[in-house]
Design a protein around this motif. Structure first.
Motif, PDB file in Angstrom:
ATOM      1  N   GLU A  23       0.828  -1.211   0.000  1.00 33.81           N
ATOM      2  CA  GLU A  23       0.000   0.000   0.000  1.00 33.81           C
ATOM      3  C   GLU A  23       0.862   1.260   0.000  1.00 33.81           C
ATOM      4  N   ASP A  24       1.983   1.249   0.744  1.00 33.86           N
ATOM      5  CA  ASP A  24       2.898   2.391   0.739  1.00 33.86           C
ATOM      6  C   ASP A  24       3.479   2.613  -0.656  1.00 33.86           C
ATOM      7  N   ALA A  25       3.847   1.529  -1.311  1.00 35.95           N
ATOM      8  CA  ALA A  25       4.399   1.624  -2.667  1.00 35.95           C
ATOM      9  C   ALA A  25       3.353   2.179  -3.629  1.00 35.95           C
TER      10      ALA A  25
ATOM     11  N   ALA B 254       3.504   5.658  -5.769  1.00 34.75           N
ATOM     12  CA  ALA B 254       3.348   5.626  -7.224  1.00 34.75           C
ATOM     13  C   ALA B 254       2.325   6.669  -7.676  1.00 34.75           C
ATOM     14  N   TYR B 255       1.200   6.748  -7.003  1.00 38.59           N
ATOM     15  CA  TYR B 255       0.181   7.719  -7.398  1.00 38.59           C
ATOM     16  C   TYR B 255       0.631   9.151  -7.125  1.00 38.59           C
TER      17      TYR B 255
ATOM     18  N   GLU C 263       2.028  14.520 -14.130  1.00 41.53           N
ATOM     19  CA  GLU C 263       0.972  15.294 -14.784  1.00 41.53           C
ATOM     20  C   GLU C 263       1.207  16.788 -14.632  1.00 41.53           C
ATOM     21  N   GLU C 264       1.708  17.223 -13.457  1.00 36.07           N
ATOM     22  CA  GLU C 264       2.009  18.639 -13.241  1.00 36.07           C
ATOM     23  C   GLU C 264       3.099  19.122 -14.190  1.00 36.07           C
TER      24      GLU C 264
ATOM     25  N   PRO D 110       4.802   3.510 -16.581  1.00 42.13           N
ATOM     26  CA  PRO D 110       4.025   2.820 -15.546  1.00 42.13           C
ATOM     27  C   PRO D 110       4.906   2.435 -14.352  1.00 42.13           C
ATOM     28  N   ALA D 111       4.299   2.423 -13.189  1.00 42.95           N
ATOM     29  CA  ALA D 111       4.994   1.999 -11.972  1.00 42.95           C
ATOM     30  C   ALA D 111       4.980   0.477 -11.910  1.00 42.95           C
TER      31      ALA D 111
END
Length: 67
Positions: free
Chosen positions: A27-29, A33-34, A41-42, A51-52
């Motif tokens: 979940e941390d990974a 990634a997100y 995107e910024e 892709p991660a």
């Protein structure tokens, strides 16, 4: 247990820093990634082109790809 997060193609792109880090949980990974996808995107970089990939227990020999 540790999970390794990498981004495919990141070593070949000059404006995308090489990223290869270990995380305690899957979940941390995913969260990291997100967060990186948001930064891409910024900066106007293609998220789909990088892709991660998460490697670790339960992710299989090729890891799990997060797009």
């Amino acid at each position: 247990m540790k999970y390794e997060l990498t981004f495919w193609g990141s070593a070949r792109v000059q404006r995308f820093p090489r990223y290869r880090r270990m995380h305690r949980t899957y979940e941390d990974a995913m969260e990291t990634a997100y967060r990186v996808f948001g930064k891409l995107e910024e900066r106007g970089l293609a998220r789909a082109a990088h892709p991660a990939i998460i490697y670790g227990p339960g992710c299989g020999p090729d890891g799990r790809t997060i797009c």
